[in-house]
Scaffold this active site. Structure first.
Site, short mmCIF file in Angstrom:
data_model
loop_
_atom_site.label_atom_id
_atom_site.label_comp_id
_atom_site.label_asym_id
_atom_site.label_seq_id
_atom_site.Cartn_x
_atom_site.Cartn_y
_atom_site.Cartn_z
N ARG A 160 2.13 -61.76 -20.19
CA ARG A 160 1.40 -62.60 -21.15
C ARG A 160 0.15 -63.15 -20.47
O ARG A 160 0.01 -63.06 -19.25
CB ARG A 160 2.26 -63.82 -21.55
CG ARG A 160 3.44 -63.46 -22.38
CD ARG A 160 4.14 -64.71 -22.88
NE ARG A 160 5.16 -65.18 -21.98
CZ ARG A 160 5.22 -66.43 -21.51
NH1 ARG A 160 4.30 -67.31 -21.83
NH2 ARG A 160 6.19 -66.79 -20.70
N ASN B 180 0.67 -64.19 -9.86
CA ASN B 180 0.13 -64.89 -11.03
C ASN B 180 1.16 -65.75 -11.75
O ASN B 180 0.80 -66.75 -12.37
CB ASN B 180 -0.44 -63.83 -11.99
CG ASN B 180 -0.62 -64.36 -13.39
OD1 ASN B 180 -1.59 -65.06 -13.68
ND2 ASN B 180 0.32 -64.05 -14.28
N SER C 32 -5.27 -72.94 -9.20
CA SER C 32 -5.78 -73.67 -10.36
C SER C 32 -6.81 -74.69 -9.88
O SER C 32 -6.69 -75.19 -8.74
CB SER C 32 -4.64 -74.42 -11.05
OG SER C 32 -5.15 -75.37 -11.98
N TYR D 111 2.64 -79.84 -10.40
CA TYR D 111 1.83 -78.62 -10.56
C TYR D 111 0.66 -78.61 -9.58
O TYR D 111 0.39 -77.60 -8.92
CB TYR D 111 1.32 -78.57 -12.01
CG TYR D 111 0.54 -77.34 -12.38
CD1 TYR D 111 1.19 -76.14 -12.65
CD2 TYR D 111 -0.86 -77.38 -12.51
CE1 TYR D 111 0.47 -75.00 -13.03
CE2 TYR D 111 -1.58 -76.26 -12.88
CZ TYR D 111 -0.91 -75.08 -13.14
OH TYR D 111 -1.62 -73.96 -13.51
N LYS E 169 -0.09 -75.84 -6.66
CA LYS E 169 -1.32 -75.03 -6.66
C LYS E 169 -2.16 -75.30 -5.40
O LYS E 169 -2.86 -74.40 -4.91
CB LYS E 169 -2.13 -75.30 -7.94
CG LYS E 169 -1.42 -74.80 -9.21
CD LYS E 169 -1.22 -73.30 -9.16
CE LYS E 169 -0.63 -72.74 -10.44
NZ LYS E 169 -0.46 -71.28 -10.40
N ILE F 102 -7.72 -72.15 -19.56
CA ILE F 102 -7.81 -70.81 -20.12
C ILE F 102 -6.88 -70.73 -21.32
O ILE F 102 -5.74 -71.24 -21.27
CB ILE F 102 -7.38 -69.75 -19.06
CG1 ILE F 102 -8.11 -69.95 -17.73
CG2 ILE F 102 -7.55 -68.34 -19.61
CD1 ILE F 102 -9.60 -69.70 -17.73
P1 NDP Z 1 1.72 -67.93 -19.37
O1 NDP Z 1 2.69 -69.02 -19.60
O2 NDP Z 1 0.95 -67.38 -20.52
O3 NDP Z 1 2.48 -66.69 -18.65
C1 NDP Z 1 3.29 -66.92 -17.54
C2 NDP Z 1 3.85 -65.60 -17.06
O4 NDP Z 1 4.68 -65.83 -15.91
C3 NDP Z 1 4.72 -64.90 -18.08
O5 NDP Z 1 4.56 -63.50 -17.98
C4 NDP Z 1 6.14 -65.30 -17.65
O6 NDP Z 1 7.07 -64.36 -18.15
C5 NDP Z 1 5.99 -65.27 -16.12
N1 NDP Z 1 6.96 -66.09 -15.39
C6 NDP Z 1 7.25 -67.40 -15.58
N2 NDP Z 1 8.20 -67.81 -14.73
C7 NDP Z 1 8.53 -66.74 -13.97
C8 NDP Z 1 9.46 -66.53 -12.90
N3 NDP Z 1 10.26 -67.50 -12.47
N4 NDP Z 1 9.54 -65.29 -12.35
C9 NDP Z 1 8.76 -64.27 -12.79
N5 NDP Z 1 7.85 -64.42 -13.80
C10 NDP Z 1 7.75 -65.63 -14.38
O7 NDP Z 1 0.76 -68.45 -18.21
P2 NDP Z 1 -0.82 -68.27 -17.99
O8 NDP Z 1 -1.21 -66.87 -18.24
O9 NDP Z 1 -1.52 -69.37 -18.68
O10 NDP Z 1 -0.91 -68.59 -16.43
C11 NDP Z 1 -0.88 -67.59 -15.42
C12 NDP Z 1 -1.15 -68.25 -14.09
O11 NDP Z 1 -2.42 -68.87 -14.12
C13 NDP Z 1 -0.14 -69.34 -13.72
O12 NDP Z 1 0.10 -69.33 -12.34
C14 NDP Z 1 -0.87 -70.61 -14.10
O13 NDP Z 1 -0.42 -71.72 -13.36
C15 NDP Z 1 -2.29 -70.24 -13.73
N6 NDP Z 1 -3.29 -71.04 -14.41
C16 NDP Z 1 -3.38 -71.05 -15.78
C17 NDP Z 1 -4.33 -71.82 -16.40
C18 NDP Z 1 -4.47 -71.87 -17.89
O14 NDP Z 1 -5.29 -72.67 -18.36
N7 NDP Z 1 -3.76 -71.07 -18.67
C19 NDP Z 1 -5.27 -72.64 -15.62
C20 NDP Z 1 -5.12 -72.52 -14.19
C21 NDP Z 1 -4.16 -71.75 -13.62
P3 NDP Z 1 8.58 -64.79 -18.54
O15 NDP Z 1 8.48 -66.09 -19.25
O16 NDP Z 1 9.11 -63.68 -19.38
O17 NDP Z 1 9.25 -64.85 -17.23
#
Ligand code: NDP
Length: 246
Positions: free
Chosen positions: A14, A89, A141, A154, A158, A187
């Protein structure tokens, strides 16, 4: 640009991870995606990625568990023969003011965001050292740089990723392994989708470019860091935040 490369992307089903996977696959990389659930989002992402004709495989693994991470890394290396790029990620939030943070909120966020990144990198570093090449991209982040009210757990996770990134860059530069971090601002993904209209409005007002970012904005930088154009860059933290933290 990434022809013949194998990229391992945690949380690639995602949001930002998916955008990175799509960008890398469209540039010729084979992709190993990792997430904890075979969700509809995962199925949709795999379907989209398979259209590129690249070798796409999906692995269910909770990166909090170091044994599972070791096992999945071995499976990936057996399936693909090798790995070239690791994108750490996957990440979660459990936001609250410090007194209201439960121990489980602190543990979960540190375990997934920071320990998961360390476990994954540890699991692949031996193969990178052996092949004298490897490229690690950690998703941190801006909150890890500037702090943020309500995100103590968080922000700590980070910021930890930033220290880890610099250390890996120093420890493995001589083996031609690079390690950089991306620090996104806000984002548009599931993670920020629940913030509410008022909060989003206030955040947007504090961003010089006047809008939230898209996952593709982060993916563009990830592609640059994954490619040869950035071959002399390591140990860096690069923001993609519309100027939010300058
Ligand atoms: P999403 O919540 O959209 O996606 C998170 C993804 O991580 C999913 O694919 C989820 O899949 C997977 N995931 C969660 N927990 C685990 C785990 N324990 N093991 C393996 N996979 C896992 O997040 P974003 O795309 O928004 O964020 C991606 C990264 O970017 C993160 O590290 C976030 O902290 C960072 N970030 C995001 C920002 C934003 O504004 N969106 C800003 C700054 C940083 P599933 O649930 O099926 O496991």
């Amino acid at each position: 640009m990434l022809d013949g490369k194998v990229a391992v992307i945690t949380g690639g089903t995602r949001g930002i991870g998916r955008a990175i996977a799509e960008k890398f696959a469209s540039c010729g990389a084979d992709i190993a995606l990792i997430a904890t659930s075979d969700s509809d989002a995962a199925k949709e992402t795999i379907g989209r990625l398979e259209k590129t004709g690249r070798n796409i495989r999906f692995y269910i693994c909770d990166i909090r568990n170091s044994k599972d991470v070791t096992d999945v890394s071995e499976e990936i290396l057996a399936d693909f023969g090798h790995a070239d790029i690791l994108v750490n990620n996957a990440g979660i939030t459990r936001d609250n003011l410090l007194p209201a943070l439960k121990d489980s909120d602190i543990d979960d966020v540190i375990d997934v965001n920071l320990k998961g990144t360390v476990y994954m990198t540890k699991a692949f570093i031996r193969s990178f050292v052996k092949q004298r090449s490897g490229n690690i991209i950690n998703i941190s982040s801006v909150v890890g740089l500037m702090g943020n009210k309500g995100q103590a757990n968080y922000a700590a996770s980070k910021a930890g990723i930033i220290g880890f990134t610099k250390t890996v860059a120093k420890e493995y530069g001589s083996r031609k392994i690079r390690c950089n971090a991306i620090a996104p601002g806000y984002i548009e993904t599931d993670m920020t989708g629940s913030l509410g209209e008022e909060y989003t409005k206030a955040i947007t007002a504090a961003i010089p470019l006047g809008t939230l970012g898209k996952p593709e904005d982060v993916a563009e930088l990830a592609l640059f860091l994954a490619g040869e154009g950035s071959r002399y860059i390591t140990g860096e933290v690069i923001k993609v935040d519309g100027g939010m933290y300058v």
